[in-house]
Design an enzyme around this catalytic site. Structure first.
Site, PDB file in Angstrom:
ATOM      1  N   ARG A 165       1.180   4.476   1.893  1.00 37.02           N
ATOM      2  CA  ARG A 165       0.397   3.380   2.477  1.00 37.02           C
ATOM      3  C   ARG A 165      -1.063   3.816   2.709  1.00 37.02           C
ATOM      4  NH1 ARG A 165       4.562   1.308   1.361  1.00 37.02           N
ATOM      5  NH2 ARG A 165       5.622  -0.377   2.444  1.00 37.02           N
ATOM      6  N   SER A 263       4.838  -4.970   7.708  1.00 34.57           N
ATOM      7  CA  SER A 263       5.068  -3.886   8.671  1.00 34.57           C
ATOM      8  C   SER A 263       3.795  -3.636   9.465  1.00 34.57           C
ATOM      9  CB  SER A 263       5.432  -2.593   7.946  1.00 34.57           C
ATOM     10  OG  SER A 263       6.577  -2.771   7.152  1.00 34.57           O
ATOM     11  N   GLU A 368      -0.334   0.047  10.474  1.00 28.65           N
ATOM     12  CA  GLU A 368      -0.497   0.021   9.027  1.00 28.65           C
ATOM     13  C   GLU A 368      -1.654  -0.887   8.603  1.00 28.65           C
ATOM     14  OE1 GLU A 368       1.503  -2.121   5.903  1.00 28.65           O
ATOM     15  OE2 GLU A 368       2.911  -0.471   5.804  1.00 28.65           O
TER      16      GLU A 368
END
Ligand code: EPU
Length: 373
Positions: A165, A263, A368
């Site tokens: 990520r 997320s 995130e």
């Protein structure tokens, strides 16, 4: 010049959280010949923000500056070989539509990444990943323009410094790049990636059930796929895509219906000793090897990835709601906007979740999405 300029503008339609933050100026880039003009507007702004699909973004408040929305369109096969092909999509193309288009071309490799919200141009920024595949595994290169000098460059995988990520574009030395288009190397033969247990289970259930939707043609895609362990015929690429879509629809809220950014936290990576201690106290705690990229921990052992969703659920947050800010009832890792939550309210909720996970498990969660304050 066909640049569209709105002053001021609500960013609500352009962030998947549906937060009603305002920008002093919103510039929409649709025509590639307007890139230089758009960069000039960014350069003169007190603050500048580049927006793709806005699906990995939390706007904590109004934005006192210029927002550039990249809405460049177009996709094509750049080169076609016997076994694979390079395909390209402009940054503003919708990611899922692009995945469907690659399958229509008989090209494989992106099916596990079906239905991820957002644009193609945003996909390298956080190296999107799901169900055992990360974008970087299919990435060829991208074209970017330096926001300060106007120089155009083709950046390869090493330039992009992909991680879990993560990429150079999330760090100060990569922020100068405006991504214009992205290329992927896809395969004509289909090699299913079925490492993710939930995906295998979904495919088995679908194979056992009679088809009602007519989707998924069991066609030539299957010829190169390995036989499955239980002897059932292997799935084709469309079946894998359909299974991923079904899992996502079941577990994750649709941003068009309930605002969210997927997320909200990364899955945390901890030292093996800490994972062992937590697992001793919680026998049902999911844990996975973090992989070589995470490096060894302080004790020299490989590090371990924990499930942020499990940690958050255990702290009692699943389905929690404070005004219009909440935690999704089916997935504790997803913060949701039930209507008119502000970015500040969502951020405050995220902070409380973080504090409780830290207090109960001694694990630090990192957001995130990009948070714009
Ligand atoms: N879990 C819970 N409670 C929850 C949610 C999850 O206990 O409310 C536990 C379960 O044990 C479950 C495990 O966590 O088996 C993992 O959950 P899931 O399979 O949903 O995956 P995840 O680790 O929570 C990651 C990605 C998702 C991606 C899925 C599938 C991150 C931060 N998230 O989620 O990506 O779709 O795997 O590959 O890595 C996103 O980045 O926005 C995103 C949705």
């Amino acid at each position: 010049m066909t640049l569209r300029i709105d002053e001021p503008a609500s960013l609500r339609p352009f962030n998947s959280f549906g937060v009603d933050a305002r920008a002093s100026r919103l510039v929409t880039l649709e025509d590639p010949t307007d890139v230089a003009a758009a960069l000039a507007l960014l350069a003169e702004a007190p603050r500048a923000l580049v927006l793709g699909g806005g699906s990995n973004l939390l706007l904590a408040g109004d934005f006192d500056g210029t927002v550039l929305r990249v809405a460049l369109r177009g996709r094509r096969v750049v080169s076609a070989g016997e076994n694979d092909a390079i395909v390209e999509a402009a940054a503003g193309e919708n990611w899922h539509d692009f995945v469907c288009w690659t399958l229509d071309q008989g090209l494989h490799g992106l099916e596990n990444l079906s239905l991820i919200p957002g644009t193609v141009g945003a996909s390298p920024i956080q190296n999107i990943g799901a169900y055992g595949v990360e974008m970087r595994e299919r990435f060829d290169s991208l074209e970017a323009v330096d926001r300060h000098t106007g120089e155009r460059r083709r950046l390869g995988p090493a330039d992009c410094r992909f991680g879990y990520r993560d990429s150079v574009f999330k760090h100060p030395d990569g922020e100068r790049w405006l991504i214009l288009s992205v290329r992927f190397r896809l395969s004509r033969s289909f090699e299913p990636v079925l490492d993710y247990g939930e995906l295998r289970a979904e495919l088995s259930a679908r194979a056992a059930a009679p088809r009602s939707d007519g989707s998924g043609h069991r066609d030539t895609d299957r010829r190169n796929a390995p036989a499955t362990a239980d002897g059932s015929p292997p799935p084709d690429a469309r079946e894998v895509a359909a299974a991923v879509v079904a899992i996502r629809r079941r577990k994750l809220p649709d941003p068009a219906v309930l605002g969210n950014a997927g997320s909200f936290f990364r899955n945390p990576v901890v030292d093996a000793a800490q994972a062992d201690a937590l697992a001793a106290a919680h026998s049902d705690m999911p844990r996975h090897p973090a992989g070589p990229e995470a490096g060894p921990g302080a004790d020299g052992r490989p590090r371990v990835k924990l499930s942020a969703g499990w940690l958050i659920e255990r702290c009692g947050w699943k389905g929690h709601r404070e005004g219009d800010a909440g935690v999704h009832e089916r997935h504790a890792l997803v913060l949701v906007n039930h209507g008119n939550a502000t970015g500040a309210q969502l951020l405050a909720l995220a902070e409380r979740i973080r504090a409780s996970v830290r207090e109960r498990f001694g694990v630090a969660l990192e957001p995130e999405p990009t948070i714009v304050r």
